[in-house]
Scaffold this active site. Structure first.
Site, PDB file in Angstrom:
ATOM      1  N   SER A  74      62.498  11.884  69.453  1.00  0.00           N
ATOM      2  CA  SER A  74      61.047  11.818  69.302  1.00  0.00           C
ATOM      3  C   SER A  74      60.351  12.893  70.115  1.00  0.00           C
ATOM      4  CB  SER A  74      60.518  10.450  69.751  1.00  0.00           C
ATOM      5  OG  SER A  74      59.113  10.415  69.598  1.00  0.00           O
ATOM      6  N   LYS A 120      64.398   3.849  67.688  1.00  0.00           N
ATOM      7  CA  LYS A 120      63.496   4.918  67.244  1.00  0.00           C
ATOM      8  C   LYS A 120      62.540   4.393  66.169  1.00  0.00           C
ATOM      9  CE  LYS A 120      61.857   9.129  66.531  1.00  0.00           C
ATOM     10  NZ  LYS A 120      60.903   9.095  65.420  1.00  0.00           N
ATOM     11  N   HIS A 154      59.940   2.522  67.895  1.00  0.00           N
ATOM     12  CA  HIS A 154      59.042   3.534  68.497  1.00  0.00           C
ATOM     13  C   HIS A 154      58.023   3.988  67.467  1.00  0.00           C
ATOM     14  CE1 HIS A 154      57.844   7.793  68.737  1.00  0.00           C
ATOM     15  NE2 HIS A 154      57.743   7.590  70.038  1.00  0.00           N
ATOM     16  N   ASN A 155      58.482   4.298  66.277  1.00  0.00           N
ATOM     17  CA  ASN A 155      57.571   4.773  65.233  1.00  0.00           C
ATOM     18  C   ASN A 155      56.611   3.699  64.767  1.00  0.00           C
ATOM     19  OD1 ASN A 155      59.214   7.073  65.445  1.00  0.00           O
ATOM     20  ND2 ASN A 155      58.797   7.592  63.314  1.00  0.00           N
ATOM     21  N   GLU A 190      54.037   3.611  67.270  1.00  0.00           N
ATOM     22  CA  GLU A 190      53.253   4.835  67.066  1.00  0.00           C
ATOM     23  C   GLU A 190      52.184   4.596  65.996  1.00  0.00           C
ATOM     24  OE1 GLU A 190      55.643   8.509  66.385  1.00  0.00           O
ATOM     25  OE2 GLU A 190      54.563   8.587  64.486  1.00  0.00           O
TER      26      GLU A 190
HETATM   27  C1  6PG Z   1      58.432  11.429  66.423  1.00  0.00           C
HETATM   28  C2  6PG Z   1      57.629  11.268  65.140  1.00  0.00           C
HETATM   29  C3  6PG Z   1      58.442  11.784  63.973  1.00  0.00           C
HETATM   30  C4  6PG Z   1      57.644  11.982  62.693  1.00  0.00           C
HETATM   31  C5  6PG Z   1      57.221  10.670  62.169  1.00  0.00           C
HETATM   32  C6  6PG Z   1      56.124  10.784  61.160  1.00  0.00           C
HETATM   33  O1  6PG Z   1      58.785  10.396  67.017  1.00  0.00           O
HETATM   34  O2  6PG Z   1      58.670  12.582  66.777  1.00  0.00           O
HETATM   35  O3  6PG Z   1      57.367   9.890  64.941  1.00  0.00           O
HETATM   36  O4  6PG Z   1      59.539  10.910  63.810  1.00  0.00           O
HETATM   37  O5  6PG Z   1      56.574  12.814  62.900  1.00  0.00           O
HETATM   38  O6  6PG Z   1      58.303  10.119  61.535  1.00  0.00           O
HETATM   39  O7  6PG Z   1      55.972   9.490  60.671  1.00  0.00           O
HETATM   40  P1  6PG Z   1      55.041   9.185  59.459  1.00  0.00           P
HETATM   41  O8  6PG Z   1      55.118  10.361  58.519  1.00  0.00           O
HETATM   42  O9  6PG Z   1      55.646   7.949  58.866  1.00  0.00           O
HETATM   43  O10 6PG Z   1      53.678   9.003  60.043  1.00  0.00           O
END
Ligand code: 6PG
Length: 487
Positions: free
Chosen positions: A136, A190, A193-194, A197
């Protein structure tokens, strides 16, 4: 044409897939003392470009998988950095042909953890280690120091650990990487985490929308507010970049860029996976779910156009602007606590389901830097789990209980104000509802059980005695004890 510099074994790590993330990770690896990096890309031009643009870097350019394998010292370790999906399987199939037992194949893409479990099992049968590693921090993080969440065997960690620690972000002298657990554990974390996010981003979006529509402040003025918030307890990468995005002026119109961007949010799927997985695990991730739904609602232009005429309140402008903005800040912080609390609950449930020994405190620690959700706040979570590793819910940790106690009046007012003004705040509102459900001494689930027993004889338990019961609703309505589950 790529001149393979040498194919005798001299590289201690390899990277397959040289799009931006792969190239930046390769550059990061090559910039660290002791690393020589073998690189391979299906289209050789990318390899050419990387080597020609960074002649000083310790790269070994290769043009076939055989050369790639031959250039790696044993046990070989290769990082696959291709778009998650069929491409990942294709590269694994090629590497399995040229690697040997004891070597290590790492998938650094955003793969679904169940795919990683499947792949790890299949590759392990060849004697080769397979590691799913969440990485990430985006392109910048890949180059300067990501947060890395590797799964895989203990054997693979012996070789891989020092290499990943050499490129990860560092906070308080500690690299933001830990061996999360076996097989799919890394990609699972991960994914969570997302999901967090998504909730974080939606909360920031709701805070922006409430202030914009509630006070009439401009994006630039709101950027100043976020920049101010970023000096306090809400300090985080996402708050920081929000101020940057809101400050950006569209060069072709001279208007705020945020007003020129189409308000339909995309997603690559990791948020959806988080919600689907949490539903299967029986874990409420209401904030994350509402964030996923908010992106879905935004991407329904036909329905939105048809609904545009639906009646709504005539919002009156906020009178106490500063008080309202501070209330939004407090509501954002309290809702964020709920989103993380739910995310960590999902990690606990996943660890139990898949038999992973995931240390929550370690995960919070490696999320303090490098990753998209990095924030001062994660220090507090690290401390909470250090104080009580078996915390049943993050929101019950003394620090966070105090945060919510201080914020809850504002939180409730903001949710009420949003409803009265007709401004959607789904994550603020669902997080508050979750908080009130969690702390309620009685829930309407009792009535639900009565309804289920009435139409489906699904039985229920009582509060005053052990056992499982059913009422003879279509008969004389006496209650009988029964063998059912009560659930
Ligand atoms: C990270 C980001 C990376 C990516 C996302 C975008 O942790 O570096 O989360 O994994 O930018 O997957 O996610 P979406 O396109 O689903 O918003």
């Amino acid at each position: 044409m790529v001149e393979a510099r040498a194919t005798e074994a001299q590289a201690n790590i390899g990277v397959v897939g040289l799009a931006v993330m792969g190239s930046n990770l390769a550059r990061n690896l090559a910039s660290r003392a002791g690393n020589t990096v073998a690189v391979f890309n299906r289209s050789h031009e990318k390899t050419d470009t990387l080597l020609s643009e960074h002649p000083e870097a310790h790269f070994v350019g290769t043009t076939t998988y055989a050369e790639f394998a031959a250039s790696l010292t044993k046990p070989r370790a290769a990082l696959i950095m291709v778009q998650a999906g069929a491409g990942t399987d294709a590269v694994i199939d090629e590497l399995v042909k040229v690697f040997e037992p004891g070597d290590i194949i790492v998938d650094g893409g955003n793969s679904l953890f169940t795919d990683t479990i499947r792949r790890e099992k299949a590759v392990r049968e060849t004697g080769i280690n397979f590691v799913g590693a969440g990485i990430s921090g985006g392109e910048e993080g890949a180059l300067r120091g990501p947060s890395i969440m590797p799964g895989g065997s203990d054997e693979s960690w012996v070789t891989l650990g020092p290499i990943l620690e050499s490129i990860a972000a560092v906070v308080d002298g500690e690299p933001c990487v830990t061996h999360v657990g076996h097989d799919g554990a890394g990609h699972f974390v991960k994914m969570i985490h997302n999901g967090i996010e998504y909730a974080d981003m939606q909360l920031i979006g709701e805070a922006y929308d409430l202030i914009r529509r509630g006070t009439g402040k401009s994006p630039t003025e709101i950027a100043d507010i976020f920049a101010e918030w970023n000096t306090g307890e809400l300090e985080s990468y996402l708050i920081e970049i929000t101020a940057e995005v809101l400050r950006q002026v569209d060069t072709s119109t001279g208007k705020p860029l945020v007003d020129m961007i189409l308000d339909q949010a995309g997603s690559k799927g990791t948020g959806v996976w988080t919600v689907q997985t949490a539903l299967d695990l029986g874990i409420p991730v209401s904030g994350i779910a509402e964030a996923v739904f908010a992106r879905s609602v935004s991407s329904k232009p036909a329905q939105r156009a048809a609904a545009a005429a639906l009646p709504g309140p005539t919002a009156s402008p906020v009178e106490d602007v500063d008080g309202f903005i501070e209330g939004v800040r407090q509501a954002l912080y309290a809702s964020k606590v709920i989103a993380y609390s739910q995310g960590f609950d999902a990690i606990v449930a996943g660890a139990e389901q898949y038999d992973w020994d995931i240390k929550k405190g370690e995960i919070a620690k490696i999320w303090r830097g490098g990753c998209i959700i990095r924030a001062r706040f994660l220090n507090r979570i690290t401390e909470a789990y250090a104080e009580d590793p078996s915390l049943v819910s993050l929101v019950t940790a003394p620090f966070f209980t105090d945060v919510v106690a201080k914020a809850q009046d504002s939180w409730r007012n903001v949710v009420a104000d949003a409803a009265h003004a007709g401004i959607p705040a789904p994550v603020f509102a669902s997080s508050l509802a979750y908080y009130d459900s969690l702390r309620a001494d009685r829930l309407p689930a009792a009535l639900t059980q009565g309804q289920r027993d009435f139409f489906g004889a699904h039985t229920y338990k009582r509060i005053d005695k052990e056992g499982v019961f059913h009422t003879l609703w279509s008969g004389d309505r006496t209650e009988i004890e029964t063998e059912g589950s009560g659930h």
